[in-house]
Design a protein around this motif. Structure first.
Motif, PDB file in Angstrom:
ATOM      1  N   THR A 245      -9.892  -4.115  -3.520  1.00  8.20           N
ATOM      2  CA  THR A 245      -8.796  -3.549  -2.730  1.00  8.20           C
ATOM      3  C   THR A 245      -7.419  -4.021  -3.207  1.00  8.20           C
ATOM      4  O   THR A 245      -6.409  -3.584  -2.669  1.00  8.20           O
ATOM      5  CB  THR A 245      -8.956  -3.893  -1.240  1.00  8.20           C
ATOM      6  OG1 THR A 245      -8.665  -5.284  -1.016  1.00  8.20           O
ATOM      7  CG2 THR A 245     -10.370  -3.606  -0.764  1.00  8.20           C
TER       8      THR A 245
ATOM      9  N   SER B  78      -4.797  -1.502  -3.997  1.00  6.99           N
ATOM     10  CA  SER B  78      -4.308  -0.782  -2.824  1.00  6.99           C
ATOM     11  C   SER B  78      -3.377  -1.636  -1.985  1.00  6.99           C
ATOM     12  O   SER B  78      -2.358  -1.150  -1.478  1.00  6.99           O
ATOM     13  CB  SER B  78      -5.476  -0.313  -1.953  1.00  6.99           C
ATOM     14  OG  SER B  78      -6.166   0.754  -2.555  1.00  6.99           O
TER      15      SER B  78
ATOM     16  N   THR C  49      -7.309  -8.442   6.233  1.00  2.00           N
ATOM     17  CA  THR C  49      -8.315  -7.403   6.077  1.00  2.00           C
ATOM     18  C   THR C  49      -9.193  -7.219   7.316  1.00  2.00           C
ATOM     19  O   THR C  49      -9.424  -6.086   7.760  1.00  2.00           O
ATOM     20  CB  THR C  49      -9.219  -7.736   4.874  1.00  2.00           C
ATOM     21  OG1 THR C  49      -8.419  -7.830   3.700  1.00  2.00           O
ATOM     22  CG2 THR C  49     -10.300  -6.682   4.688  1.00  2.00           C
TER      23      THR C  49
ATOM     24  N   LEU D  31      -9.809  -3.635   9.150  1.00  2.00           N
ATOM     25  CA  LEU D  31     -11.024  -2.932   8.768  1.00  2.00           C
ATOM     26  C   LEU D  31     -11.902  -2.653   9.987  1.00  2.00           C
ATOM     27  O   LEU D  31     -12.433  -1.544  10.138  1.00  2.00           O
ATOM     28  CB  LEU D  31     -11.779  -3.743   7.721  1.00  2.00           C
ATOM     29  CG  LEU D  31     -12.968  -3.064   7.047  1.00  2.00           C
ATOM     30  CD1 LEU D  31     -13.140  -3.589   5.618  1.00  2.00           C
ATOM     31  CD2 LEU D  31     -14.264  -3.261   7.823  1.00  2.00           C
TER      32      LEU D  31
ATOM     33  N   MET E 138      -5.333  -9.842  -1.883  1.00  2.00           N
ATOM     34  CA  MET E 138      -6.749  -9.501  -1.757  1.00  2.00           C
ATOM     35  C   MET E 138      -7.610 -10.235  -2.791  1.00  2.00           C
ATOM     36  O   MET E 138      -8.830 -10.169  -2.734  1.00  2.00           O
ATOM     37  CB  MET E 138      -6.951  -7.993  -1.907  1.00  2.00           C
ATOM     38  CG  MET E 138      -6.178  -7.147  -0.911  1.00  2.00           C
ATOM     39  SD  MET E 138      -6.643  -7.464   0.814  1.00  2.00           S
ATOM     40  CE  MET E 138      -5.136  -8.214   1.451  1.00  2.00           C
TER      41      MET E 138
ATOM     42  N   PHE F 241      -8.620   0.255   5.343  1.00  2.00           N
ATOM     43  CA  PHE F 241      -9.569  -0.096   4.287  1.00  2.00           C
ATOM     44  C   PHE F 241     -10.727   0.893   4.154  1.00  2.00           C
ATOM     45  O   PHE F 241     -11.696   0.616   3.463  1.00  2.00           O
ATOM     46  CB  PHE F 241     -10.120  -1.520   4.475  1.00  2.00           C
ATOM     47  CG  PHE F 241      -9.082  -2.584   4.239  1.00  2.00           C
ATOM     48  CD1 PHE F 241      -8.964  -3.200   3.012  1.00  2.00           C
ATOM     49  CD2 PHE F 241      -8.208  -2.970   5.256  1.00  2.00           C
ATOM     50  CE1 PHE F 241      -8.001  -4.172   2.776  1.00  2.00           C
ATOM     51  CE2 PHE F 241      -7.232  -3.936   5.040  1.00  2.00           C
ATOM     52  CZ  PHE F 241      -7.131  -4.540   3.802  1.00  2.00           C
TER      53      PHE F 241
ATOM     54  N   PHE G 178     -16.185   1.462   3.760  1.00  2.00           N
ATOM     55  CA  PHE G 178     -15.032   0.573   3.722  1.00  2.00           C
ATOM     56  C   PHE G 178     -15.203  -0.452   2.604  1.00  2.00           C
ATOM     57  O   PHE G 178     -16.324  -0.799   2.231  1.00  2.00           O
ATOM     58  CB  PHE G 178     -14.881  -0.162   5.064  1.00  2.00           C
ATOM     59  CG  PHE G 178     -14.578   0.738   6.225  1.00  2.00           C
ATOM     60  CD1 PHE G 178     -13.296   0.840   6.743  1.00  2.00           C
ATOM     61  CD2 PHE G 178     -15.589   1.495   6.826  1.00  2.00           C
ATOM     62  CE1 PHE G 178     -13.012   1.662   7.827  1.00  2.00           C
ATOM     63  CE2 PHE G 178     -15.321   2.328   7.910  1.00  2.00           C
ATOM     64  CZ  PHE G 178     -14.028   2.415   8.404  1.00  2.00           C
TER      65      PHE G 178
ATOM     66  N   ALA H 117     -13.606  -4.319   0.922  1.00  2.00           N
ATOM     67  CA  ALA H 117     -12.824  -5.536   1.164  1.00  2.00           C
ATOM     68  C   ALA H 117     -12.865  -6.407  -0.086  1.00  2.00           C
ATOM     69  O   ALA H 117     -13.806  -6.345  -0.873  1.00  2.00           O
ATOM     70  CB  ALA H 117     -13.387  -6.306   2.360  1.00  2.00           C
TER      71      ALA H 117
ATOM     72  N   LEU I 282      -7.572   3.548  -0.691  1.00  2.99           N
ATOM     73  CA  LEU I 282      -7.976   3.205   0.666  1.00  2.99           C
ATOM     74  C   LEU I 282      -6.901   3.572   1.671  1.00  2.99           C
ATOM     75  O   LEU I 282      -5.705   3.548   1.370  1.00  2.99           O
ATOM     76  CB  LEU I 282      -8.264   1.701   0.769  1.00  2.99           C
ATOM     77  CG  LEU I 282      -9.329   1.162  -0.195  1.00  2.99           C
ATOM     78  CD1 LEU I 282      -9.380  -0.350  -0.134  1.00  2.99           C
ATOM     79  CD2 LEU I 282     -10.691   1.770   0.120  1.00  2.99           C
TER      80      LEU I 282
ATOM     81  N   ARG J 198       0.811  -1.211   0.000  1.00  2.33           N
ATOM     82  CA  ARG J 198       0.000   0.000   0.000  1.00  2.33           C
ATOM     83  C   ARG J 198       0.850   1.269   0.000  1.00  2.33           C
ATOM     84  O   ARG J 198       0.422   2.327  -0.473  1.00  2.33           O
ATOM     85  CB  ARG J 198      -0.945  -0.006   1.207  1.00  2.33           C
ATOM     86  CG  ARG J 198      -1.856   1.200   1.266  1.00  2.33           C
ATOM     87  CD  ARG J 198      -2.667   1.253   2.538  1.00  2.33           C
ATOM     88  NE  ARG J 198      -3.098   2.631   2.770  1.00  2.33           N
ATOM     89  CZ  ARG J 198      -2.403   3.519   3.451  1.00  2.33           C
ATOM     90  NH1 ARG J 198      -1.239   3.191   3.996  1.00  2.33           N
ATOM     91  NH2 ARG J 198      -2.850   4.751   3.592  1.00  2.33           N
TER      92      ARG J 198
END
Length: 424
Positions: free
Chosen positions: A367, A370, A384, A388, A375, A353, A361, A363, A349, A246
C-alpha cells in the motif's frame, strides 16, 4: 461464511484483527504471529524506530509497547534502541490480549467465490469469507540483485534468510547494500567472527543523527517536529498525513514511495560498524560466478575500473520490492483484474484500503504507493487498521450483512461496486 479473514499475523494483520474484534466483526486471522520478526531477522538486531512509534494498534490506544515493557521491568525509552526479540515478544503478547486466536496455517490460495472469497490453506479445508484483508508482510517481495540470480542457492542469500550469523564465523562474506539491514548485518557478522565487507553502489553511507529530546523548547520543536518516522517536517508529513499522499497523482505517489526515507544507518550502529567492517563504496555489482564452493564477484567502480572480489558467501541486504505479480496466493484472474497505481505492480486503493475488487483489502508494503512511505514501517499500522476495518464494515453493510454494534453501515465506496472483467 466469515465476515473477514485476515491473511498475515504481523503488526498490520494483528492490528486489523484487534480493531475488527472490537467492531463486532466475525474475524479470523491466518498466519504465524510476528513471523518476519521471529524467523527472518538475525539474533542481536535492534529495532530502528523509537519505541513510542512502534506500537501495534488497538482501539483506545491500549496494549502499547511501553505497557508491555513496564510490566516486565524492561526499558522502552526514547533514544535507547530496543532488541528485536523484545519487540517480537511484544507482538505475541498483543496477539493474546487484543486479537482473536491466530490460526497458524499457510494460506495457499485466495480466490473469488460468489459474493465473497475462498481461502485455501496447506493444513485443512478451505474457508469462505465475505471480505479478505491481505497483510502478508514483506517476505513475498524479497529483492535480489540481478547478478546473483544465476548462482547456486548455497552461494548467496538474502539478509532476511538468517537468524544465526555465527555459521559464517571465519568466512569472508560480502554484504550488498547500504541501508540499515546491510549495515547491521555486516556489523553482526563481524561480531560473530566472520570477515565481512560491504559492497554498495552509493558513494557514501548515510547515518541518522542522534534523536532530539522529546521535550524541547517550542521553537525548536516547531522547526523540526518529531514524528513516527523521524524528525523534521518531511518525515512528519509522511508519518501523519498518509491520506494526503493518497490524493496526489499516481506518478508522484510512486516516486515518493520509492525514494522517501532512503537507505540510512541508525546512529547507535555507526561505531560498531565503522570499527570493524571494510567498505567498497561506489562499486556496482555486475557479475557473480561460482568458483568451487566460493563466489567471485565482478564489480565496477564509478570511474569504470573493474574489481574482483572472492568470498565464501554473498548476503544481499537489498530490501523488498512490492509487486502483485509475486503474490502467488492471489488468484491470477483476480490479480490481473485489479487496478494498479500508475504503471506499477501495486494495487490502487480507496481511502479505506479497499482495492478495485469489492471486499478485497490490502495492508502493509503493497500500500506504500497509495499512502506513502509510512506503510513500510510498523508505525503505519495505526493509520491503516481503523480505516480498513471501517471499510470492511461498509462493505459488509453493502452486501446485506449488519455492520456490528458500533454504527450503521454506509453505502459502498463509489466506483467499487463491480469487479473489473479484464486487465488494464
Amino acid at each position: 461464511m466469515d465476515d473477514l479473514v485476515v491473511v498475515g499475523a504481523g503488526p498490520y494483520g494483528l492490528s486489523i484483527a484487534a480493531h475488527a474484534r472490537v467492531a463486532g466483526i466475525g474475524v479470523r486471522v491466518l498466519g504465524r504471529p510476528m513471523a518476519s520478526w521471529r524467523d527472518h531477522m538475525p539474533e542481536g538486531m535492534y529495532l530502528k524506530s523509537e519505541p513510542w512509534s512502534s506500537n501495534l494498534s488497538a482501539p483506545g490506544g491500549r496494549h502499547t509497547l511501553a505497557e508491555y515493557c513496564a510490566g516486565r521491568g524492561l526499558a522502552a525509552e526514547h533514544g535507547r534502541p530496543l532488541p528485536i526479540d523484545t519487540f517480537s515478544a511484544y507482538g505475541l503478547w498483543f496477539a493474546r490480549r487484543a486479537a482473536p486466536e491466530v490460526e497458524e496455517v499457510t494460506v495457499t490460495e485466495v480466490t473469488p467465490q460468489g459474493d465473497g472469497f475462498r481461502i485455501r490453506t496447506a493444513e485443512g479445508p478451505p474457508l469462505l469469507a465475505r471480505t479478505v484483508a491481505l497483510a502478508v508482510g514483506v517476505m513475498p517481495f524479497v529483492r535480489h540483485p540481478e547478478a546473483l540470480r544465476g548462482l547456486p542457492p548455497g552461494h548467496y542469500s538474502h539478509s532476511s534468510g538468517h537468524r544465526d550469523l555465527a555459521r559464517f564465523a571465519g568466512q569472508e562474506v560480502a554484504v550488498v547494500g547500504a541501508g540499515q539491514a546491510a549495515l547491521e548485518t555486516a556489523a553482526l557478522l563481524a561480531e560473530n567472527g566472520a570477515r565481512p565487507v560491504l559492497v554498495a553502489r552509493r558513494s557514501r553511507i548515510d547515518w541518522n543523527t542522534v534523536p532530539q529530546p522529546l521535550e524541547r523548547p517550542a521553537l525548536r520543536a516547531l522547526r523540526s517536529p518529531h514524528s513516527g518516522l523521524g524528525t523534521g517536517w518531511r518525515s512528519w508529513v509522511w508519518s501523519e498525513l498518509p491520506w494526503a499522499v493518497r490524493r496526489l497523482p499516481a506518478p508522484t505517489r510512486e516516486r515518493i514511495a520509492a525514494t522517501a526515507l532512503g537507505p540510512a544507518g541508525a546512529w547507535w550502529l555507526r561505531d560498531r560498524f565503522e570499527q570493524r567492517v571494510p567498505v567498497l563504496l561506489g562499486h556496482r555489482l555486475h557479475r557473480a560466478v561460482p568458483v568451487g564452493d566460493r563466489t567471485r564477484l565482478g564489480l565496477t567502480t564509478t570511474a569504470g575500473e573493474s574489481v574482483v572480489l572472492d568470498v565464501a558467501h554473498v548476503i544481499a541486504a537489498t530490501g523488498f520490492h512490492p509487486d502483485l505479480a509475486r503474490l502467488g496466493m492471489l488468484d491470477a484472474r483476480l490479480r490481473a483484474a485489479l487496478e494498479t497505481v500508475g504503471d506499477g505492480g501495486t494495487p490502487e486503493l480507496g481511502a479505506d484500503f479497499e482495492s478495485s475488487w469489492p471486499g478485497l483489502f490490502f495492508a502493509g508494503l503493497l500500500t506504500a504507493p497509495s499512502f506513502g512511505p509510512s506503510m513500510r514501517f510498523v508505525h503505519g499500522a495505526g493509520f491503516t487498521a481503523g480505516r480498513l476495518v471501517a471499510g470492511v464494515r461498509r462493505r459488509l453493510g453493502a452486501r446485506g450483512r449488519p455492520a456490528g454494534p458500533l454504527g450503521t453501515a454506509r453505502p459502498a465506496r463509489a466506483g467499487a461496486g463491480h469487479p473489473k472483467t479484464s486487465a488494464r
